[in-house]
Write a protein that holds these residues in place. Structure first.
Motif, PDB file in Angstrom:
ATOM      1  N   LEU A   1      81.419  12.410 -55.091  1.00  0.00           N
ATOM      2  CA  LEU A   1      80.925  11.949 -56.393  1.00  0.00           C
ATOM      3  C   LEU A   1      79.424  11.659 -56.380  1.00  0.00           C
ATOM      4  N   LEU A   2      78.820  11.643 -55.177  1.00  0.00           N
ATOM      5  CA  LEU A   2      77.378  11.401 -55.096  1.00  0.00           C
ATOM      6  C   LEU A   2      76.587  12.475 -55.838  1.00  0.00           C
ATOM      7  N   GLY A   3      77.129  13.698 -55.898  1.00  0.00           N
ATOM      8  CA  GLY A   3      76.461  14.794 -56.609  1.00  0.00           C
ATOM      9  C   GLY A   3      76.253  14.463 -58.079  1.00  0.00           C
ATOM     10  N   PRO A   4      77.348  14.267 -58.843  1.00  0.00           N
ATOM     11  CA  PRO A   4      77.180  13.880 -60.238  1.00  0.00           C
ATOM     12  C   PRO A   4      76.455  12.546 -60.405  1.00  0.00           C
ATOM     13  N   ALA A   5      76.581  11.613 -59.411  1.00  0.00           N
ATOM     14  CA  ALA A   5      75.877  10.325 -59.510  1.00  0.00           C
ATOM     15  C   ALA A   5      74.365  10.535 -59.468  1.00  0.00           C
ATOM     16  N   THR A   6      73.912  11.517 -58.671  1.00  0.00           N
ATOM     17  CA  THR A   6      72.478  11.818 -58.620  1.00  0.00           C
ATOM     18  C   THR A   6      72.008  12.341 -59.964  1.00  0.00           C
ATOM     19  N   VAL A   7      72.811  13.237 -60.558  1.00  0.00           N
ATOM     20  CA  VAL A   7      72.470  13.761 -61.885  1.00  0.00           C
ATOM     21  C   VAL A   7      72.376  12.596 -62.872  1.00  0.00           C
ATOM     22  N   ALA A   8      73.282  11.606 -62.717  1.00  0.00           N
ATOM     23  CA  ALA A   8      73.317  10.455 -63.625  1.00  0.00           C
ATOM     24  C   ALA A   8      72.017   9.657 -63.595  1.00  0.00           C
ATOM     25  N   LEU A   9      71.268   9.691 -62.465  1.00  0.00           N
ATOM     26  CA  LEU A   9      70.003   8.957 -62.372  1.00  0.00           C
ATOM     27  C   LEU A   9      68.974   9.503 -63.359  1.00  0.00           C
TER      28      LEU A   9
ATOM     29  N   ILE B   1      69.414   9.883 -66.439  1.00  0.00           N
ATOM     30  CA  ILE B   1      69.542   9.212 -67.739  1.00  0.00           C
ATOM     31  C   ILE B   1      68.648   7.955 -67.833  1.00  0.00           C
ATOM     32  N   PRO B   2      68.734   6.997 -66.843  1.00  0.00           N
ATOM     33  CA  PRO B   2      67.761   5.885 -66.904  1.00  0.00           C
ATOM     34  C   PRO B   2      66.316   6.362 -66.816  1.00  0.00           C
ATOM     35  N   LEU B   3      66.102   7.434 -66.081  1.00  0.00           N
ATOM     36  CA  LEU B   3      64.741   7.983 -65.957  1.00  0.00           C
ATOM     37  C   LEU B   3      64.224   8.370 -67.340  1.00  0.00           C
ATOM     38  N   TYR B   4      65.083   9.036 -68.118  1.00  0.00           N
ATOM     39  CA  TYR B   4      64.695   9.427 -69.480  1.00  0.00           C
ATOM     40  C   TYR B   4      64.511   8.191 -70.366  1.00  0.00           C
TER      41      TYR B   4
ATOM     42  N   MET C   1      88.323   8.535 -72.767  1.00  0.00           N
ATOM     43  CA  MET C   1      88.026   9.928 -73.128  1.00  0.00           C
ATOM     44  C   MET C   1      86.523  10.218 -73.218  1.00  0.00           C
ATOM     45  N   PRO C   2      85.755   9.419 -74.011  1.00  0.00           N
ATOM     46  CA  PRO C   2      84.318   9.735 -74.112  1.00  0.00           C
ATOM     47  C   PRO C   2      83.643   9.711 -72.747  1.00  0.00           C
ATOM     48  N   MET C   3      84.057   8.739 -71.891  1.00  0.00           N
ATOM     49  CA  MET C   3      83.444   8.613 -70.578  1.00  0.00           C
ATOM     50  C   MET C   3      83.715   9.858 -69.732  1.00  0.00           C
ATOM     51  N   LEU C   4      84.947  10.390 -69.863  1.00  0.00           N
ATOM     52  CA  LEU C   4      85.294  11.605 -69.121  1.00  0.00           C
ATOM     53  C   LEU C   4      84.474  12.784 -69.610  1.00  0.00           C
ATOM     54  N   ARG C   5      84.225  12.823 -70.923  1.00  0.00           N
ATOM     55  CA  ARG C   5      83.416  13.914 -71.463  1.00  0.00           C
ATOM     56  C   ARG C   5      82.002  13.832 -70.884  1.00  0.00           C
ATOM     57  N   GLY C   6      81.458  12.604 -70.801  1.00  0.00           N
ATOM     58  CA  GLY C   6      80.148  12.410 -70.196  1.00  0.00           C
ATOM     59  C   GLY C   6      80.158  12.830 -68.736  1.00  0.00           C
ATOM     60  N   PHE C   7      81.247  12.500 -68.047  1.00  0.00           N
ATOM     61  CA  PHE C   7      81.369  12.870 -66.627  1.00  0.00           C
ATOM     62  C   PHE C   7      81.356  14.385 -66.471  1.00  0.00           C
ATOM     63  N   LEU C   8      82.029  15.070 -67.403  1.00  0.00           N
ATOM     64  CA  LEU C   8      82.051  16.542 -67.360  1.00  0.00           C
ATOM     65  C   LEU C   8      80.628  17.093 -67.486  1.00  0.00           C
ATOM     66  N   VAL C   9      79.815  16.500 -68.383  1.00  0.00           N
ATOM     67  CA  VAL C   9      78.427  16.960 -68.539  1.00  0.00           C
ATOM     68  C   VAL C   9      77.678  16.804 -67.219  1.00  0.00           C
ATOM     69  N   LEU C  10      77.861  15.642 -66.546  1.00  0.00           N
ATOM     70  CA  LEU C  10      77.191  15.395 -65.260  1.00  0.00           C
ATOM     71  C   LEU C  10      77.626  16.427 -64.221  1.00  0.00           C
ATOM     72  N   VAL C  11      78.942  16.706 -64.179  1.00  0.00           N
ATOM     73  CA  VAL C  11      79.469  17.668 -63.210  1.00  0.00           C
ATOM     74  C   VAL C  11      78.895  19.057 -63.482  1.00  0.00           C
ATOM     75  N   LEU C  12      78.822  19.446 -64.767  1.00  0.00           N
ATOM     76  CA  LEU C  12      78.293  20.763 -65.112  1.00  0.00           C
ATOM     77  C   LEU C  12      76.818  20.894 -64.708  1.00  0.00           C
TER      78      LEU C  12
ATOM     79  N   ALA D   1      75.832   8.258 -71.631  1.00  0.00           N
ATOM     80  CA  ALA D   1      75.277   6.978 -71.185  1.00  0.00           C
ATOM     81  C   ALA D   1      76.336   6.162 -70.453  1.00  0.00           C
ATOM     82  N   SER D   2      77.581   6.126 -70.981  1.00  0.00           N
ATOM     83  CA  SER D   2      78.592   5.289 -70.334  1.00  0.00           C
ATOM     84  C   SER D   2      79.043   5.917 -69.016  1.00  0.00           C
ATOM     85  N   ALA D   3      79.117   7.251 -68.956  1.00  0.00           N
ATOM     86  CA  ALA D   3      79.493   7.900 -67.696  1.00  0.00           C
ATOM     87  C   ALA D   3      78.431   7.648 -66.631  1.00  0.00           C
ATOM     88  N   SER D   4      77.153   7.739 -67.003  1.00  0.00           N
ATOM     89  CA  SER D   4      76.101   7.550 -66.003  1.00  0.00           C
ATOM     90  C   SER D   4      76.036   6.099 -65.554  1.00  0.00           C
TER      91      SER D   4
END
Lengths: 240, 121
Positions: A80-88, A90-93, B1-12, B53-56
């Motif tokens: 999950l660290l992969g998507p967690a890095t992408v998540a960083l 968002i706060p950056l933006y 559900m919305p959080m999972l959709r956000g997670f999918l965006v991160l995974v993609l 935002a909630s997924a991140s």
């Protein structure tokens, strides 16, 4: 009756074969570490991540859990660290207006300070006779974990050694910022936050949020920018 | 559900970053490329959806949990680095002290300089 006992004794081995065992173990240690941290008065020099890792290691060692099997199961967490890095990103933006307001000092300090953070460590270790593998593990010491893992793998370092260095760096960077802020003195929360995030990654950022929200925002910024800059520059420079 | 959709965006975005790394042989991890792409996409779009935002937030708040198995590895490392512990300790302690000092001095000097520049305008 004997059969029942035999089946009972076979349970731990059967359970530990499933990844859910490693997940349960890691989660338990995570919460136990956080609980213990609150109980001993939230000391700066002993962040919850250290407590949790020590507890987890102790359990693995004491109950002779198969370490290779544990890491195999824990892959379900670390992946999950992969998507967690992408998540960083968002706060950056979200903090882009902070960059705009203070962009000159940030743009000048960041490349210099992020480079120095790696160079000081590598030069000191090199002068004391460390091998290239150790140098590669120390170079990304100020970078947030998900990015640092990628960098270390690129450079051919050891991920466990890098993680240890990362942890110690985060803790001592937090201590040094507190000490030097009084000694220099530096009172601007934006500067303190930026220094915490740049040098002490996630551990420094957590500390910055305790100082103030502004310090926390600048720490996230420093952490994110250091991660990107180091990830882009270090693999290129290190091979020279 | 919305959080999972956000997670999918991160995974993609992560998978897209990995694909870019593999195709163009970029020396940066797929996660970092995904993060850069994410920041620029949001700057172009001008807003963050609640789902994203909630997924991140969820993932960032458990960052410590995600790195724990890696940290545990420190205690189970083979003794292949024995004899280098002093170099490692010195690099971490002295190196971090120097880099914190450098950052604070640089940043403070520059903030004062730019404040003075603004006052002179």
């Amino acid at each position: 009756m004997i059969e029942l006992v035999e089946r009972f004794l076979a349970v731990p081995d059967a359970l530990s074969a499933s990844p859910i065992f490693a997940i349960g173990l890691t989660l338990s240690a995570f919460f136990a570490g956080n609980w213990l941290f609150a109980r001993i008065g939230k000391p700066l020099w002993m962040p919850p991540v250290v407590l949790s890792a020590v507890l987890l290691s102790a359990v693995i060692a004491l109950f002779s859990v198969d370490y290779a099997r544990y890491q195999e199961g824990a892959l379900w967490i670390t992946v999950l660290l992969g998507p967690a890095t992408v998540a960083l990103g968002i706060p950056l933006y979200q903090q882009i207006h902070h960059i705009r307001a203070m962009w000159v000092p940030i743009v000048v300090t960041l490349p210099l300070a992020a480079t120095l953070a790696a160079v000081y460590a590598v030069v000191i270790a090199w002068a004391m006779g460390a091998t290239p593998e150790v140098l590669a593990s120390l170079a990304p010491k100020s970078v947030t974990a998900p990015i640092a893992i990628g960098i270390t793998e690129q450079l051919g370092g050891s991920v466990p050694l890098m993680m240890g260095g990362l942890l110690i760096t985060g803790v001592v960077a937090t201590l040094f910022v507190d000490v030097l802020a009084k000694w220099l003195p530096v009172e601007d929360e934006r500067i303190l936050g930026f220094a915490l995030g740049l040098n002490g990654h996630a551990i420094g950022t957590a500390r910055a949020f305790e100082i103030s929200h502004t310090a926390g925002a600048f720490a996230s910024l420093g952490m994110g920018l250091t991660g990107v800059f180091t990830a882009l520059i270090l693999p290129v420079v290190f091979h020279l | 559900m919305p959080m999972l959709r956000g997670f999918l965006v991160l995974v993609l975005f992560f998978l897209f970053g990995e694909a870019l790394r593999l195709v163009f042989l970029i020396p940066v991890s797929g996660g970092v490329l995904g993060m850069i792409l994410m920041t620029f996409t949001l700057m172009l779009r001008g807003r963050v959806s609640n789902a994203l935002a909630s997924a991140s937030q969820g993932l960032i708040s458990v960052l410590v949990l995600l790195i724990m198995p890696g940290v545990v590895g420190v205690f189970f490392m083979a003794s292949q680095f024995s004899g280098q512990w002093l170099a490692v300790a010195a690099a971490l302690l002295v190196g971090t002290f120097l880099s914190v000092l450098s950052t604070l001095l640089l940043m403070q000097g520059l903030v004062r300089l730019s404040a003075r520049g603004r006052a002179n305008d």
